[in-house]
Each structure stands twice: as C-alpha cells, then as structure tokens.
Design an enzyme around this catalytic site. Structure first.
Site, PDB file in Angstrom:
ATOM      1  CD1 TRP A 103       4.309  16.234  -7.790  1.00  0.00           C
ATOM      2  CD2 TRP A 103       6.253  15.668  -8.754  1.00  0.00           C
ATOM      3  NE1 TRP A 103       4.065  15.211  -8.691  1.00  0.00           N
ATOM      4  CE2 TRP A 103       5.228  14.847  -9.290  1.00  0.00           C
ATOM      5  CE3 TRP A 103       7.559  15.485  -9.202  1.00  0.00           C
ATOM      6  CZ2 TRP A 103       5.481  13.867 -10.260  1.00  0.00           C
ATOM      7  CZ3 TRP A 103       7.812  14.502 -10.164  1.00  0.00           C
ATOM      8  CH2 TRP A 103       6.777  13.721 -10.677  1.00  0.00           C
ATOM      9  CG  ASP A 177       6.479  22.091 -10.191  1.00  0.00           C
ATOM     10  OD1 ASP A 177       5.643  22.234 -11.098  1.00  0.00           O
ATOM     11  OD2 ASP A 177       6.979  20.983  -9.889  1.00  0.00           O
ATOM     12  CE  LYS A 201       1.611  15.718 -14.307  1.00  0.00           C
ATOM     13  NZ  LYS A 201       2.574  16.271 -13.381  1.00  0.00           N
TER      14      LYS A 201
HETATM   15  C1  LIG Z   1       3.969  15.822 -12.989  1.00  0.00           C
HETATM   16  C2  LIG Z   1       4.721  16.782 -12.157  1.00  0.00           C
HETATM   17  C3  LIG Z   1       6.116  16.909 -12.265  1.00  0.00           C
HETATM   18  C4  LIG Z   1       6.946  16.067 -13.199  1.00  0.00           C
HETATM   19  O1  LIG Z   1       6.763  16.456 -14.503  1.00  0.00           O
HETATM   20  P1  LIG Z   1       7.586  15.782 -15.694  1.00  0.00           P
HETATM   21  O2  LIG Z   1       6.904  16.348 -16.884  1.00  0.00           O
HETATM   22  O3  LIG Z   1       7.436  14.294 -15.580  1.00  0.00           O
HETATM   23  O4  LIG Z   1       8.981  16.208 -15.599  1.00  0.00           O
HETATM   24  C5  LIG Z   1       6.743  17.834 -11.459  1.00  0.00           C
HETATM   25  N1  LIG Z   1       6.051  18.612 -10.616  1.00  0.00           N
HETATM   26  C6  LIG Z   1       4.712  18.519 -10.489  1.00  0.00           C
HETATM   27  C7  LIG Z   1       3.995  19.406  -9.529  1.00  0.00           C
HETATM   28  C8  LIG Z   1       4.005  17.603 -11.266  1.00  0.00           C
HETATM   29  O5  LIG Z   1       2.678  17.513 -11.145  1.00  0.00           O
END
Ligand SMILES: *Cc1c(COP(=O)(O)O)cnc(C)c1O
Length: 365
Positions: A103, A177, A201
């Site tokens: 990511w 993030d 998530k």
């Molecule tokens: C799932 C995830 C993403 C991507 O998220 P989207 O909603 O598909 O844009 C980015 N960073 C992390 C850490 C994730 O777990």
C-alpha cells in the site's frame, strides 16, 4: 455460523446488520429508507452529525482537527494528498514517503505524478518483513509532509510506535494511511497532520473515506485539485460540498454506536491484542505453519501465514470453508493464507480458526 476473515470489504458486527435490516424500509418512523433521504433533510442531518460526534469521541480527535467524509477510497487519497499538501511550504516541494509494503508503494507511485517524492526508507529488499528503524530514515529538511502506511493490510506489518519526524523535517506533518487499523487501537491524533482511510476494513461498507486533518493544513490545495477533493472546500461545507455516501455513513454511524456499547477503542484494543496473541502464539508453536514478519512489527489486524507444505493450500482452504471459516486465502502478491481479524471479529472466531489450524496439522502433519 460462519466467521469471515476477509481483508476488506470485511466483517461487520451482526447487531449492526440486524439494526440496519430492521430500519431498512422505515427509518425511525420517517416512512423512508435512509437511502431515500435528502442528505440535507433533518432526519439525515441527525444521522451524519451523530456519526461525526461519535467518531470524534471514539478516536479522541482534538478540536483543531476536522473529520471529513469523502469518497474515492484510500487510493484516491493517494492523489488527493499531494494535491492538498505538496505546496504546504510554497510551490510544490518534496514529500517524504516510507515504503513498508504494497500500500505504501502504491501511494508513492501515485504521489510522483504530483510532486517530487523522496523515499526516506524502504524495507523492500527484505520483502517488507519489518519496518525500517526510525534512525535509518533519510528525511528531507524541507519536506512538505511525511507519509506512512501504519498498517500494511497485504504484507501484515503494523507500526507499534509513532515516529518523531519534527526535528529532521522542520516540523513536517505526518500523513498516515490507517485504512485497515483505524479504531482498532488508541492513537494520539495530535502527533499526526492527516489520518485517512477507506471505511471498508474496520468501520463500515465500501464507499466512505474518512480524512482527519489538522486545520492549519487546509487551504493549500494546488489549482489542479478538483473542488470535491479540496479538503478546505469539503470542510467548509461540512462534508456536503457534493452528496456524501449517505448509506455508508449511516452504517458507519451504527458501527460507532456499537463500538461505544462495547467500551470504545480502549476495549477494542484489549480484545485485538488478545485475538492477535492467540493466533500468533499458535502459529509460533509449530513448524507446520510459518510467518515471515518480524515479531515486533506484526499486524494485530492482518496476519499472513503459510503452510509448510504449500501443496496443501487448496485442501486447507476447502476444509476451512466447510467449517465456516471464510476468505482465508492470502493476497495474490504474497500467497499463502491471511486472517484479517478486525474489530468486528469476535475472539470465538479466532478460537475456531486456531482449532482448525490444530486439527488440520494433526490430519496432514
Ligand atoms: C484497502 C486499502 C487501501 C485501498 O483502499 P481503496 O478503498 O480500495 O481505495 C489503501 N491502503 C490500505 C492500507 C488499505 O488497506
């Protein structure tokens, strides 16, 4: 009875789904489904305001931070962040990124389209098995911001500390993030400039993106930034510059209420530690299964693991499904298995998984 170990979109609390079902056709006597309401009507305003209030309380968000409800997911934020922050110190400058897995690598690639990127540290050479020690980071003196992915959902590494970058960067804000561990543990929000993540998530359904941003970081967007993604415009319009993802916010709000009933983030953290310990202790106790992540960097949320004999992978997954243990297949880039054990996964689910791991080993070991 099933337990869903999906990495995302992921399991939601049963109580929340039941409440949403009960309220589906007629929300609180309004005669309308939440999906059918004007986002500016008084019924919906009460829903979004409660969600914002509860999120602020649960995550202890200080009053000089805005909580924004956006769309586009964390992947859209990978572009939106440099568009909002690259020019924080004047003309578009350099942004520092720490590469700890799939990511953060994606974030880096996207940011390069908007500004100069300095990869201050990377664990790529050791296949992202740990987080580079803070002392090894090569930060930029004039960095616009320092970007981290604090829980790598695919690789399974999680920061167990908040790095101090102020002295080396002349007070650059940390942008994190937290898509896959937000609300799973206590965080000192004041140590970050921006915290963001997709909801699917650990919070609610896909379609909602949460951005928590310190107020002084608003108002620096590049001219090319779309208005709907200019955090200042969104903040000035209370996340209603465009139509927000109303139903996803409603479900997230129900999850926030559920979290409060459980005892809030402190109680979630206690349970998440217990769940992760249960799983990792078992994996460590046998040679039949393997993990690759350094112990001090292991994610409490996403646990990738491997069968000693990978030829048994399909048999393992089929047997798991028969027991109601769903979506354990690892990400294609990593292989093996992955158990995501978010807030909504009860300890009984992890006990059932460990029971299966033990039985499978006994049959096939
Ligand atoms: C799932 C995830 C993403 C991507 O998220 P989207 O909603 O598909 O844009 C980015 N960073 C992390 C850490 C994730 O777990």
């Amino acid at each position: 009875m099933v337990y869903n170990f999906s990495a995302g979109p992921a399991v939601l609390p049963k109580e929340v789904l039941q409440q949403a079902a009960d309220e589906m056709l007629d929300w609180h006597g309004s005669g309308m489904s939440v999906m059918e309401m004007s986002h500016r009507g008084k019924e919906y305003m009460s829903i979004i305001e409660a969600a914002l209030r509860d999120m602020r309380e649960l995550f202890a968000v200080p009053s000089n931070y805005k909580i924004l409800f956006l769309q586009g997911g964390a992947i859209a934020e990978n572009a939106i962040i440099p568009m909002n922050l690259a020019a924080l110190r004047g003309k578009p400058g350099v942004a520092d990124y720490v590469n700890t897995g799939s990511w953060s690598a994606k974030s880096i690639k996207e940011a390069r389209r908007y500004c100069e990127v300095n990869v201050a540290a990377t664990s790529e050479a050791e296949k992202f098995a740990s987080i580079p020690a803070r002392a090894s980071w090569k930060l930029s003196r004039n960095a616009a911001y320092v970007h981290l992915c604090t829980n790598e959902t695919i690789d399974g590494v999680e920061y167990q500390f908040t790095p101090d970058v102020a002295a080396d960067t002349d007070n650059a804000p940390i942008v994190a993030d937290m898509s896959s561990h937000i609300l799973s543990r206590a965080v000192d929000v004041s140590k970050y400039g921006v915290i963001y993540g997709g909801a699917q998530k650990n919070i609610g359904p896909a379609g909602l993106t949460i951005v928590i941003v310190r107020e002084d970081l608003l108002g620096h967007a590049l001219p090319i930034c779309p208005s709907a993604f200019d955090w200042k415009i969104v903040a000035d319009n209370d996340s209603m510059y465009n139509t927000p993802p109303t139903y996803a916010i409603y479900i997230a709000g129900l999850v926030f209420q559920w979290l409060k009933r459980q005892g809030g983030v402190a109680e979630m953290e206690r349970r998440n530690i217990a769940k992760a310990d249960l799983l990792y202790n078992y994996l460590d106790s046998t040679e039949f299964y393997k993990t690759r992540i350094a112990k001090e960097c292991r994610s409490r949320m996403n646990a990738p693991f491997f069968l000693h004999d990978e030829a048994l992978n399909e048999t393992f997954l089929t047997g798991a499904k028969e027991r109601g243990l769903l979506q354990l297949k690892g990400h294609k880039s990593v292989g093996g298995m992955r158990a995501s054990i978010y807030n909504a996964m009860p300890i009984e689910g992890v006990e059932a998984l460990v029971g299966y791991l033990r039985d499978f080993e006994q049959t096939h070991g």
